[in-house]
Design an enzyme around this catalytic site. Structure first.
Site, PDB file in Angstrom:
ATOM      1  N   LEU A 142      42.169  63.800  22.852  1.00  0.00           N
ATOM      2  CA  LEU A 142      43.195  63.128  22.058  1.00  0.00           C
ATOM      3  C   LEU A 142      43.371  61.675  22.473  1.00  0.00           C
ATOM      4  O   LEU A 142      43.684  60.819  21.652  1.00  0.00           O
ATOM      5  CB  LEU A 142      44.534  63.853  22.200  1.00  0.00           C
ATOM      6  CG  LEU A 142      44.662  65.221  21.522  1.00  0.00           C
ATOM      7  CD1 LEU A 142      46.001  65.865  21.887  1.00  0.00           C
ATOM      8  CD2 LEU A 142      44.553  65.089  20.011  1.00  0.00           C
ATOM      9  N   GLY A 143      43.188  61.409  23.758  1.00  0.00           N
ATOM     10  CA  GLY A 143      43.372  60.048  24.240  1.00  0.00           C
ATOM     11  C   GLY A 143      42.893  59.895  25.675  1.00  0.00           C
ATOM     12  O   GLY A 143      42.809  60.864  26.425  1.00  0.00           O
ATOM     13  N   GLY A 145      43.560  57.315  29.036  1.00  0.00           N
ATOM     14  CA  GLY A 145      44.395  56.256  29.595  1.00  0.00           C
ATOM     15  C   GLY A 145      44.034  55.958  31.029  1.00  0.00           C
ATOM     16  O   GLY A 145      43.070  56.507  31.579  1.00  0.00           O
ATOM     17  N   GLY A 148      44.346  59.215  33.175  1.00  0.00           N
ATOM     18  CA  GLY A 148      43.566  60.418  32.911  1.00  0.00           C
ATOM     19  C   GLY A 148      43.287  60.608  31.431  1.00  0.00           C
ATOM     20  O   GLY A 148      43.346  59.662  30.641  1.00  0.00           O
ATOM     21  N   VAL A 150      43.756  63.262  27.839  1.00  0.00           N
ATOM     22  CA  VAL A 150      44.573  64.279  27.174  1.00  0.00           C
ATOM     23  C   VAL A 150      43.702  65.002  26.159  1.00  0.00           C
ATOM     24  O   VAL A 150      43.037  64.362  25.334  1.00  0.00           O
ATOM     25  CB  VAL A 150      45.806  63.670  26.481  1.00  0.00           C
ATOM     26  CG1 VAL A 150      46.621  64.760  25.786  1.00  0.00           C
ATOM     27  CG2 VAL A 150      46.671  62.927  27.482  1.00  0.00           C
ATOM     28  N   LYS A 164      47.045  67.573  29.686  1.00  0.00           N
ATOM     29  CA  LYS A 164      46.866  66.303  30.391  1.00  0.00           C
ATOM     30  C   LYS A 164      46.091  66.545  31.680  1.00  0.00           C
ATOM     31  O   LYS A 164      46.570  67.223  32.585  1.00  0.00           O
ATOM     32  CB  LYS A 164      48.214  65.657  30.700  1.00  0.00           C
ATOM     33  CG  LYS A 164      48.087  64.293  31.372  1.00  0.00           C
ATOM     34  CD  LYS A 164      49.445  63.687  31.646  1.00  0.00           C
ATOM     35  CE  LYS A 164      49.299  62.344  32.352  1.00  0.00           C
ATOM     36  NZ  LYS A 164      50.603  61.747  32.709  1.00  0.00           N
ATOM     37  N   ASP A 261      56.870  54.827  31.966  1.00  0.00           N
ATOM     38  CA  ASP A 261      55.721  54.347  31.183  1.00  0.00           C
ATOM     39  C   ASP A 261      56.066  54.428  29.698  1.00  0.00           C
ATOM     40  O   ASP A 261      55.277  54.887  28.882  1.00  0.00           O
ATOM     41  CB  ASP A 261      54.487  55.198  31.501  1.00  0.00           C
ATOM     42  CG  ASP A 261      53.188  54.579  30.980  1.00  0.00           C
ATOM     43  OD1 ASP A 261      53.204  53.366  30.651  1.00  0.00           O
ATOM     44  OD2 ASP A 261      52.189  55.290  30.875  1.00  0.00           O
TER      45      ASP A 261
END
Length: 461
Positions: A142-143, A145, A148, A150, A164, A261
């Site tokens: 999904l993403g 960053g 880490g 996701v 996550k 964050d």
């Protein structure tokens, strides 16, 4: 004469009666089968004819049998070795997992769950996580960053989740992990992504959250695929719900939880554009060394407040500042770090405050939501954003105050517009805002004294 000619001699029976017939009717190392007028010599399994039709010999020569026997023995030995190695590796893997589970506080978490009767989270083994993510398939990402990755996953009960998988963590954070899990398990707010469970039998623990289907606020505002108009009431709803979530984290739990964050990429939206605040795991980052701070800033560039640039420490007022930046994103539809008219990167908060002090900040607002009926509402939102972005944390409102102000604006937007139409004092005050004595005035020297603009420009290059 006829009877004599028609009788058949059973050579096989004669061979058994007298050894002399073995030479007369040979069938060496074979099996004798009587036939009318003769006999057949058939070979046993593993033998073949010797070429005379009256004898058999082994399929392989002695040398070949030695080679085959040696090969079979070697293969059997290798197979046995592999089986033993797999068993040893499986035991070692299980031992490692047990050690990780213990190291990550699994036993402590079990005890805490029993003592506090926590039944809202699940402890999932890694095999369930692998099954849910198709063994961490790239198609499930999904993403990605700074902290880490996701993944989107599907558990055995067909529940959609977001998993996550963090990067390596330090031992100090690991010690606090279970405490964080217990605290997060107590969070129950409609605008905060719910923690479903965790995985502890891995080197770095993983968290499992509910899945929110409609992407992030950042994608909604700044997506490149299309730029559909977003009505002001939807933007107000998202801002209000996000503020309520932060206010809940700060003041409605057993202890203050910092998001740490907060940004538009960490606000998820469902199908009705309801906000769900996610990724509030930075509450354990009480202080950071230089390298950790640089990594953190890379992920929060444009959202981190000036005081944190200096102290390397997060507070609840750090979240307030970050919220102010997100509020500006909703009002201007510009990114926290955006490209200006000459394609230079600028800080949204810094640019807005400069223009706010000169009372020309309306030039930054999104024209899609600017009309006579909404201008006073936008003015109130501008003042609120400026208060959130004050250089000193002590001068900023609390998230509870921000939330109450947004609720008031959202409940009576047209009433506020009619009451204050043409009122120039709206630039300095509004219902629910700080008193006029604490009205916003942007002191550029304060910002320059801590070199915020230079830090931002250096980091974006």
């Amino acid at each position: 004469m006829f009877l004599l000619l028609s009788s058949d001699v059973d050579e096989c029976a004669l061979r058994k009666q007298d050894p002399k017939y073995e030479d007369m009717y040979p069938c060496r190392k074979g099996i004798c089968h009587n036939t009318p007028g003769g006999y057949l010599c058939k070979c046993k399994l593993g033998k073949r004819s010797d070429g005379t039709n009256y004898g058999c010999r082994p399929l392989h020569t002695t040398a070949e049998q030695v080679v085959i026997g040696t090969s079979v023995s070697a293969i059997a030995l290798m197979a046995l070795t592999c089986v033993l190695a797999m068993q040893v590796q499986r035991k070692r893997h299980k031992k490692d997992k047990d050690e990780y589970f213990k190291q990550n506080g699994g036993l402590k978490l079990y005890d805490e769950m029993r003592s506090r009767k926590v039944d809202t989270i699940r402890i999932l083994p890694e095999k369930d996580i692998k099954n849910a993510t198709d063994n961490y398939s790239e198609d499930r990402v999904l993403g990605i960053g700074g902290h880490g990755m996701v993944y989107r996953g599907t558990l055995d009960d067909n529940k959609e989740v977001a998993i996550k998988k963090s990067k390596v963590i330090n031992d100090e954070w690991r010690e606090e992990f279970v405490n964080e899990i217990i605290i997060l398990s107590q969070i129950n707010h409609r605008n905060i992504v719910r923690l479903i469970g965790c995985c502890l039998d891995v080197h770095v623990p993983m968290l499992v959250y509910e899945f929110v289907s409609n992407g992030t606020l950042s994608e909604f505002l700044h997506g490149t695929d299309h730029r559909s108009p977003i009505p002001l009431d939807i933007r107000l709803k998202i801002a209000t719900q996000s503020a309520e979530a932060l206010a809940y984290l700060h003041s409605s739990t057993s202890r203050t939880i910092l998001h740490g964050d907060f940004k538009s990429a960490n606000i998820l939206l469902d199908g009705q554009h309801n906000a769900k605040v996610a990724d509030f795991g930075a509450s354990a980052l009480k202080s950071m060394n230089e390298s950790e701070f640089i990594m953190f800033v890379q992920g929060t560039l444009g959202y981190l407040d000036p005081e944190s640039f200096i102290s390397h420490c997060l507070t609840d007022k750090s979240d307030v500042y970050s919220f102010g930046v997100v509020l500006l994103e909703l009002m201007t539809r510009k990114r926290a770090i955006y490209a200006n008219s000459i394609n230079e990167k600028e800080s949204l908060s810094y640019s807005f405050l400069l223009m706010f002090d000169q009372n020309i900040h309306r030039n930054m607002l999104d024209r899609e939501i600017m009309d006579k009926e909404t201008m006073v509402v936008l003015e109130k939102l501008s003042i609120l954003a400026a208060n959130c972005l004050r250089p000193r944390g002590d001068d900023r409102p609390t998230m509870k105050e921000v939330s109450e102000c947004l609720q008031m604006i959202r409940r009576h937007p047209m009433h506020a517009a009619s009451d204050h139409k043409g009122d120039s004092s709206a630039h300095h005050n509004y219902e629910g805002s700080p008193s006029p004595s604490t009205a916003v005035h942007f002191d550029e020297t304060i910002y320059k004294s801590i070199e915020t603009s230079r830090l931002v420009q250096d980091l974006v290059r």
